[in-house]
Design an enzyme around this catalytic site. Structure first.
Site, PDB file in Angstrom:
ATOM      1  N   TRP A 198       0.875  -1.166   0.000  1.00 36.97           N
ATOM      2  CA  TRP A 198       0.000   0.000   0.000  1.00 36.97           C
ATOM      3  C   TRP A 198       0.924   1.231   0.000  1.00 36.97           C
ATOM      4  O   TRP A 198       1.780   1.343   0.899  1.00 36.97           O
ATOM      5  CB  TRP A 198      -0.849  -0.054   1.259  1.00 36.97           C
ATOM      6  CG  TRP A 198      -1.804   1.060   1.458  1.00 36.97           C
ATOM      7  CD1 TRP A 198      -2.679   1.587   0.540  1.00 36.97           C
ATOM      8  CD2 TRP A 198      -2.016   1.790   2.678  1.00 36.97           C
ATOM      9  NE1 TRP A 198      -3.415   2.574   1.108  1.00 36.97           N
ATOM     10  CE2 TRP A 198      -3.031   2.734   2.427  1.00 36.97           C
ATOM     11  CE3 TRP A 198      -1.460   1.749   3.961  1.00 36.97           C
ATOM     12  CZ2 TRP A 198      -3.495   3.610   3.399  1.00 36.97           C
ATOM     13  CZ3 TRP A 198      -1.927   2.611   4.924  1.00 36.97           C
ATOM     14  CH2 TRP A 198      -2.926   3.532   4.645  1.00 36.97           C
TER      15      TRP A 198
ATOM     16  N   ALA B  13      -6.156  -4.787   7.322  1.00 34.52           N
ATOM     17  CA  ALA B  13      -7.093  -3.795   6.768  1.00 34.52           C
ATOM     18  C   ALA B  13      -8.280  -4.438   6.062  1.00 34.52           C
ATOM     19  O   ALA B  13      -9.222  -3.739   5.679  1.00 34.52           O
ATOM     20  CB  ALA B  13      -6.350  -2.862   5.807  1.00 34.52           C
TER      21      ALA B  13
ATOM     22  N   ASP C 153      -0.420  -5.210  10.001  1.00 33.88           N
ATOM     23  CA  ASP C 153      -1.458  -4.324   9.469  1.00 33.88           C
ATOM     24  C   ASP C 153      -2.605  -5.173   8.913  1.00 33.88           C
ATOM     25  O   ASP C 153      -2.429  -5.914   7.949  1.00 33.88           O
ATOM     26  CB  ASP C 153      -0.837  -3.451   8.357  1.00 33.88           C
ATOM     27  CG  ASP C 153      -1.847  -2.445   7.809  1.00 33.88           C
ATOM     28  OD1 ASP C 153      -2.902  -2.241   8.443  1.00 33.88           O
ATOM     29  OD2 ASP C 153      -1.569  -1.863   6.748  1.00 33.88           O
TER      30      ASP C 153
ATOM     31  N   LYS D 260     -13.254  -1.397   5.542  1.00 36.98           N
ATOM     32  CA  LYS D 260     -13.696  -2.307   4.483  1.00 36.98           C
ATOM     33  C   LYS D 260     -14.706  -3.308   5.037  1.00 36.98           C
ATOM     34  O   LYS D 260     -15.762  -3.502   4.461  1.00 36.98           O
ATOM     35  CB  LYS D 260     -12.517  -3.083   3.878  1.00 36.98           C
ATOM     36  CG  LYS D 260     -11.260  -2.289   3.622  1.00 36.98           C
ATOM     37  CD  LYS D 260     -11.464  -1.214   2.588  1.00 36.98           C
ATOM     38  CE  LYS D 260     -10.202  -0.442   2.253  1.00 36.98           C
ATOM     39  NZ  LYS D 260      -9.323  -0.052   3.353  1.00 36.98           N
TER      40      LYS D 260
HETATM   41  N1  PMP Z   1      -3.417  -0.749   5.388  1.00 37.15           N
HETATM   42  C1  PMP Z   1      -3.603  -1.219   4.149  1.00 37.15           C
HETATM   43  C2  PMP Z   1      -2.750  -2.340   3.668  1.00 37.15           C
HETATM   44  C3  PMP Z   1      -4.580  -0.658   3.329  1.00 37.15           C
HETATM   45  O1  PMP Z   1      -4.753  -1.133   2.094  1.00 37.15           O
HETATM   46  C4  PMP Z   1      -5.376   0.404   3.830  1.00 37.15           C
HETATM   47  C5  PMP Z   1      -6.463   1.056   3.034  1.00 37.15           C
HETATM   48  N2  PMP Z   1      -6.503   1.009   1.757  1.00 37.15           N
HETATM   49  C6  PMP Z   1      -5.149   0.856   5.127  1.00 37.15           C
HETATM   50  C7  PMP Z   1      -4.156   0.262   5.881  1.00 37.15           C
HETATM   51  C8  PMP Z   1      -5.905   2.004   5.751  1.00 37.15           C
HETATM   52  O2  PMP Z   1      -7.259   1.883   5.758  1.00 37.15           O
HETATM   53  P1  PMP Z   1      -8.227   3.061   6.189  1.00 37.15           P
HETATM   54  O3  PMP Z   1      -9.015   3.414   4.990  1.00 37.15           O
HETATM   55  O4  PMP Z   1      -9.044   2.452   7.275  1.00 37.15           O
HETATM   56  O5  PMP Z   1      -7.418   4.192   6.680  1.00 37.15           O
END
Ligand code: PMP
Length: 393
Positions: A127, A209, A207, A242
């Protein structure tokens, strides 16, 4: 002073959204932005969340400040889903609410820096915000390769990173549904990673998500639990954006696992101070809605059913793409059936990605990342035919 600032490159995905919106062709396909979509192409509010929000409207009697830790009922209600039956690991885990998973990642990086971490090993690609957050906080990213050309995880690379890490290094791993590759570590690979982390004592930052969007709620955190079972300490960033469909409400949580329960007070006080200086306290509404769902048996069941529906839809799309493997040889679509979550990377050239956009109205990131949830029964045949077209030479 301000005229010294150099213009930053525009966010590529946001530019893609604009381009897609300006395309008047009736049957365009948007595989760019990373949100879940139904078979009809919508990103609806979960029914369980709607019901919980209605309860909040009816019953919430104050919007007075909370502390930097946010809604602790929300933070606690999530824990059994992430950590299992012994949700605090014998009193060694404590958490706080954050503005999205992004806030949780930021806090994890900032807290590790406050504890003396100077470098964080992380798989690439990742990400894009991971590297941006590390740079902004002032921790050096050290990159290792996440996936192999065959579409599996690169175990040697992650083990090498852990084994060669300095005592003041940390390692950041995606818990499940890796963004952008969809490539997760297998159970056996997680065993090896957990063993290496336990042996070296390198601090893991995990992490999560996309919990529940891969194989199932327990399956998706099985690897994380393997790690937590054997390491002395860990930091966990979690997003509800999500799996509860709360994207713009910014709902996340940050958990800290200490070696001993009596160390948690000092650790969490540092996290609180960092949160206070960053955003003071997280937005309440989404976290309160999740708490309301998780404290009510029937709303919880409804949420689980909705999550099941999302996950099985994405598995069906993945199976359909995998079955089309021989229609676009060279792309190894077969492996998409084994990968998890919203994303997959197709080994397409820049020219092929442009051709998909210009000739077929199919929009995807320049890296070849697709959002699997942008596909459904109606548009998957067109997508497969377009892939066959751009790869035919
Ligand atoms: N970590 C990863 C790997 C993600 O893909 C994302 C969101 N795309 C996040 C953290 C953060 O998510 P949020 O929208 O809740 O800030």
């Amino acid at each position: 002073m301000l005229d010294r600032l150099q213009a930053q490159a525009p966010d590529a995905l946001l530019a893609l959204i604009k381009m897609h919106a300006a395309d008047a062709r009736p049957d365009t396909i948007d595989l760019g932005v990373g949100v879940y979509r139904t078979n009809e192409g919508a990103t609806p509010v979960f029914r369980a969340i709607k019901a919980a929000e209605q309860r909040l409207v009816d019953e919430q009697d104050s919007k007075s400040y909370l502390g930097p830790e946010g809604d602790t009922g929300f933070v606690t209600a999530l824990m059994p889903y992430i950590f299992g039956r012994d949700a605090t690991m014998g009193g060694r885990i404590e958490g706080m609410q954050t503005p999205g998973g992004t806030g949780a990642v930021r806090l994890a990086v900032a807290l590790s820096k406050a504890a003396g971490v100077t470098r964080i090993h992380m798989g690439t690609p990742s990400w894009p915000n991971h590297v941006q957050i590390l740079s902004d906080v002032g921790v050096e990213p050290v990159l290792f390769s996440h996936a192999t050309a065959e579409g599996g995880a690169d175990l040697d690379a992650v083990l090498g990173a852990i084994r060669n890490a300095a005592p003041t290094d940390a390692v950041m791993l995606h818990g499940c549904c890796h963004n952008p590759t969809g490539v997760d570590y297998t159970d056996e690979q997680w065993d090896a990673i957990a063993g290496a982390l336990a042996k070296t004592g390198v601090l893991p930052i995990l992490d999560i998500a996309y919990h529940g969007l891969g194989k199932g709620l327990d399956e998706d955190v099985a690897g994380v639990r393997k790690v937590l079972a054997v390491v002395p300490e860990a930091l966990i960033a979690y997003s509800c954006d999500k799996n509860f469909g709360l994207y713009r409400d910014r709902v996340g949580a940050f958990y800290m696992m200490a070696e001993q329960p009596d160390q948690l007070g000092a650790i969490t006080s540092n996290a609180n101070a960092l949160a206070r200086a960053n955003w003071s306290m997280p937005p309440d509404h989404g976290g309160a809605a999740v708490r309301t769902v998780l404290r009510d048996e029937s709303l919880t069941q409804q949420w689980l059913d909705e999550l099941d529906e999302m996950r099985s839809r994405m598995r069906r799309v993945r199976a359909r793409l995998a079955a089309a493997d021989n229609e676009a040889p060279g792309l190894n679509l077969a492996v998409l059936g084994e990968q998890n979550g919203l994303f997959a990377m197709l080994p397409l050239s820049k020219d092929q990605i442009v051709k998909l956009r210009e000739d077929h109205g199919i929009y995807m990131a320049g890296s070849g990342r697709i959002n699997v949830a942008g596909l459904h029964e109606g548009n998957t045949p067109k997508f497969i035919a377009a892939l066959a077209d751009v790869t035919k030479d």
